[in-house]
Design an enzyme around this catalytic site. Sequence first.
Site, PDB file in Angstrom:
ATOM      1  CD  GLU A  59      -1.188  -2.238   2.270  1.00  0.00           C
ATOM      2  OE1 GLU A  59      -0.059  -2.698   1.953  1.00  0.00           O
ATOM      3  OE2 GLU A  59      -1.835  -2.637   3.245  1.00  0.00           O
ATOM      4  CB  CYS A  91      -0.605   0.701   5.224  1.00  0.00           C
ATOM      5  SG  CYS A  91       0.928   0.000   4.581  1.00  0.00           S
TER       6      CYS A  91
HETATM    7 ZN   LIG Z   1       1.309  -1.829   5.825  1.00  0.00          ZN
END
Ligand SMILES: [Zn+2]
Length: 139
Positions: A59, A91
């Site tokens: 991500e 993330c």
């Molecule tokens: Zn992550």
Amino acid sequence: MIDERMVSELVELAQGARSNSYAPYSRYRVGAAVLAESGKVYTGANVENSSYGLSVCAERVAIWKAVSEGERRILAVAVATENGGTPCGACRQVMSEFGSGDMPVLIVDADGLKQRFRLDELLPEAFSGSDLLHDSEPG
Ligand SMILES: [Zn+2]
């Protein structure tokens, strides 16, 4: 709001990005696809390192690719794993820097779309730039 055609595209691109994963240590292959405000989609895969702490999630790779190409807002994220794992805390925080609380986060497994969250469901009460006290004493 993104339409169902875009959802399908992001799901497929995230699944496809898994094939570029570099995960010789965990063997947990992850792919991501990020729709940016310009309409462009950026993909990423997790990249591990023998010094484990240097590994980066798919991500963040996708978001950093978008930002480094000049994007500043992201509208949707899809994350693909074998078992439909959800994004890690780091993330989620990076997503909140560039995406709004109602941004869709699509969780994808080997079969396709598994779950659909809003970012603020995954990261309630997010810390943001507005929490920084710019007018406080230097130091
Ligand atoms: Zn992550």
